[in-house]
Design a protein around this motif. Structure first.
Motif, PDB file in Angstrom:
ATOM      1  N   GLU A   1      21.964   9.499 -21.924  1.00 28.59           N
ATOM      2  CA  GLU A   1      22.349   8.433 -22.760  1.00 28.59           C
ATOM      3  C   GLU A   1      21.302   7.649 -23.063  1.00 28.59           C
ATOM      4  N   ARG A  41      26.300   7.979 -28.460  1.00 30.62           N
ATOM      5  CA  ARG A  41      26.223   8.600 -27.191  1.00 30.62           C
ATOM      6  C   ARG A  41      27.251   9.778 -27.108  1.00 30.62           C
ATOM      7  N   SER A  42      28.315   9.679 -27.993  1.00 30.82           N
ATOM      8  CA  SER A  42      29.364  10.466 -28.186  1.00 30.82           C
ATOM      9  C   SER A  42      28.807  11.829 -28.686  1.00 30.82           C
ATOM     10  N   ASN A  56      28.327  15.744 -26.779  1.00 27.09           N
ATOM     11  CA  ASN A  56      29.096  16.734 -26.861  1.00 27.09           C
ATOM     12  C   ASN A  56      29.343  17.451 -28.229  1.00 27.09           C
ATOM     13  N   ARG A  57      28.612  17.179 -29.171  1.00 30.55           N
ATOM     14  CA  ARG A  57      28.356  17.893 -30.389  1.00 30.55           C
ATOM     15  C   ARG A  57      27.585  19.148 -30.282  1.00 30.55           C
TER      16      ARG A  57
END
Length: 580
Positions: A413, A423-424, A427-428
């Motif tokens: 992060e 920060r999301s 998950n990509r």
């Protein structure tokens, strides 16, 4: 061959209300919207914009080269013949005969299992069924000579992989010119080439354009190329034309904010001194030190050992950025590979953070790698497509060991914060990110273990100029904050001018010149460095004309000097009688 005499008052291409759409995710997505322009005989039109602006798809539509999920509307008339919705027979007749394409990557556009000569002859005989094989061969050799192929006969019998990048591009241009087309579409024709080869290809296109009076549509994001070659410019953004005009008007008095942003993002050789570069304390112990280093690729089967680097010496200090420049094959990447332990040191001394790499054991090298970060040229292929971004960033931490899951998660992060990504994104997957975002992920991964030296191998060559500028600004910002050293491997001297403290110039495995950036790029001493500097296109049409004339004069002087030297060496010595 057909006549090259053309009506200078009638457009070769007339595009009106052209729209291009793709079926994606259950809906039609617009790629180009209401495109209008004309191309006159002898005109060089540059269509510029970033990736996704619609510049390539709107041009490929003219030849019916859209994928199956694409559709078009509007009109595009080539010599008065409608190309939108045209039959396959009409398209086949036009391709090569009236309109031809020079693709960005000739290695993928040329068929690897056929010789260059066969492919040129095939194009000739498809459009001229009555042409005899010997006539096709003669015409192919004539075309290879026209594009200044060093050895046309040899190139004719060679396969694509046996030619250099510049030679393959010349072969593709020869094939494109085989039927004297009225118009050439050049899609990023020099992106993957060294600056000297790029200058030669641009000069070649300029000469061919003047000689054949063909129109050229050049698709590019390189504003230096536009300044060098174009007469008129169209600027595209997200499928729309936002500005158009004569090349000097666009460069000297842009009206649209997007055009101003593009021009502002272009690195300009000669203006790097205005950029704030980190101060370096040269009395400190160097982070990387090479002394009389020799690097070799070992013997492999029947292929003998090859000495790639010979007697190289230079240093990189903490907090310093050193640009390692030279043409393809000069040995830049070889030095980068050795610095990270991927190639053994064959001779001399190479020290990383004071530790000798010549003869180092695998276990010791594994321990040392935590001090090294690597940013690769192509972020797409360097990231595992099956891993989420967070796992790719965490990989160095997992390999180093000694970190808990919570520590790794927190560090991932922090790194995303440092490269200014949400920060999301952890998950990509890589395919869900743009090129610039993937390169930011590459930088984040390289910084995971807080390295003392970062090796960046052409880290921005695949990026648009505005994305490239922001990625470099980000890299400089992090580097100045954390103080690590950087070995910046590139062939782009304008980038080096903006960010590097010092420059090392390689030519065929030997260092020909090194020193402060200002000294090397403003007052080069070695002829090879001078040639590199003069070959760099700058984003200013007037300045580019002056540089091109100076470069041509310099080349002519070199040729005169070589001829004089050859003549002198051919003369009999003073104490020798002349032969009868």
């Amino acid at each position: 061959m057909k006549s090259t005499t053309r009506n200078s008052e009638t457009p070769i291409l007339d595009v009106k209300g052209l729209n291009v759409e793709f079926w994606v995710g259950g809906e039609w997505v617009t790629a180009a919207r209401d495109i209008n322009y004309t191309v006159m005989p002898g005109e060089v039109l540059a269509i510029v914009g970033e990736s996704g602006s619609g510049k390539s798809v709107s041009s490929m539509t003219l030849l019916g080269l859209l994928p199956k999920n694409g559709r078009t509307s509007g009109s595009a008339k080539l010599n008065g013949v409608e190309m939108i919705g045209a039959s396959q027979s009409t398209l086949r007749k036009a391709r090569g005969n009236n309109i031809a394409v020079i693709f960005q990557e000739p290695m993928t556009a040329l068929n690897p299992v056929f010789t260059i000569g066969f492919q040129i002859c095939e194009a000739l005989r498809v459009h001229n069924p009555t042409m005899l094989p010997q006539d096709a061969r003669a015409r192919a050799l004539e075309l290879l000579t026209l594009v200044e192929m060093p050895d046309p006969e040899k190139a004719f019998n060679s396969y694509p992989h046996q030619l250099s990048g510049g030679q393959r591009q010349r072969a593709m241009i020869a094939q494109s010119l085989s039927c004297d087309p009225d118009m050439l579409i050049a899609d990023e024709p020099t992106t993957a080439l060294d600056v000297t080869i790029q200058a030669e290809i641009l000069e070649l296109l300029r000469n061919l354009h003047a000689r054949l009076n063909s129109a050229i549509v050049i698709i590019t994001h390189d504003m230096g190329v536009v300044a060098d070659l174009a007469t008129n410019v169209i600027v595209m953004k997200q499928g729309d034309i936002v500005e158009r005009g004569e090349v000097r008007e666009i460069f000297h008095n842009p009206q649209h904010e997007y055009t101003k942003k593009l021009l502002d993002s272009v690195p300009h050789l000669g203006r790097g001194e205005a950029t704030g570069k980190a101060a370096v304390e040269y009395d400190m112990e160097p982070m990387l030190a090479l002394e009389n280093v020799t690097l070799e690729y070992p013997k492999h089967g029947r292929v003998p050992a090859f000495k790639a680097i010979d007697n190289a010496s230079f240093t990189i200090h903490p907090g310093e950025i050193v640009g390692l420049v030279g043409e393809s094959g000069s040995g830049k990447t070889t030095i980068a590979r050795a610095a990270v332990g991927l190639l053994p040191v064959a001779g001399g001394s190479m020290k990383l953070n004071g530790i000798e790499l010549n003869g180092i054991s695998r276990s010791d090298m594994a321990k040392l790698r935590k001090d090294i970060g690597i940013v690769f040229q192509d972020p797409g292929s360097s990231l595992n497509p099956r891993w989420p971004i967070g796992e790719s960033i965490a990989e160095p931490l997992n390999l180093a060991g000694g970190f808990t899951k919570e520590q790794i998660s927190k560090r991932v992060e922090e790194l995303l914060d440092q490269v200014e990504l949400p920060r999301s994104f952890r998950n990509r997957y890589p395919n869900e990110l743009s090129g610039g975002q993937r390169q930011r992920i590459g930088i984040a991964r390289a910084l995971a273990l807080e390295p003392k030296i970062l090796v960046a191998d052409e880290p921005t060559s695949a990026l648009d100029v505005s994305v490239q500028k922001r990625v470099l600004e980000l890299l400089l910002e992090i580097q100045q904050r954390l103080g690590f050293a950087v070995l910046f491997v590139t062939h782009d001297l304008a980038l080096v001018d903006e960010i590097a403290n010092r420059v090392v110039v390689l030519n065929h495995g030997k260092i020909v010149e090194q020193g402060a950036t200002d000294q090397i790029l403003r007052k080069p001493q070695d002829p090879y460095t001078k040639r590199l500097v003069m070959a760099v296109p700058v984003p200013d049409p007037d300045e580019q004309v002056a540089r091109r004339q100076a470069r041509t004069a310099s080349i002519n002087l070199e040729e005169v000097a070589k001829a004089q030297a050859a003549a002198e060496s051919a003369k009999p010595a003073a104490d020798e009688p002349a032969s009868e």
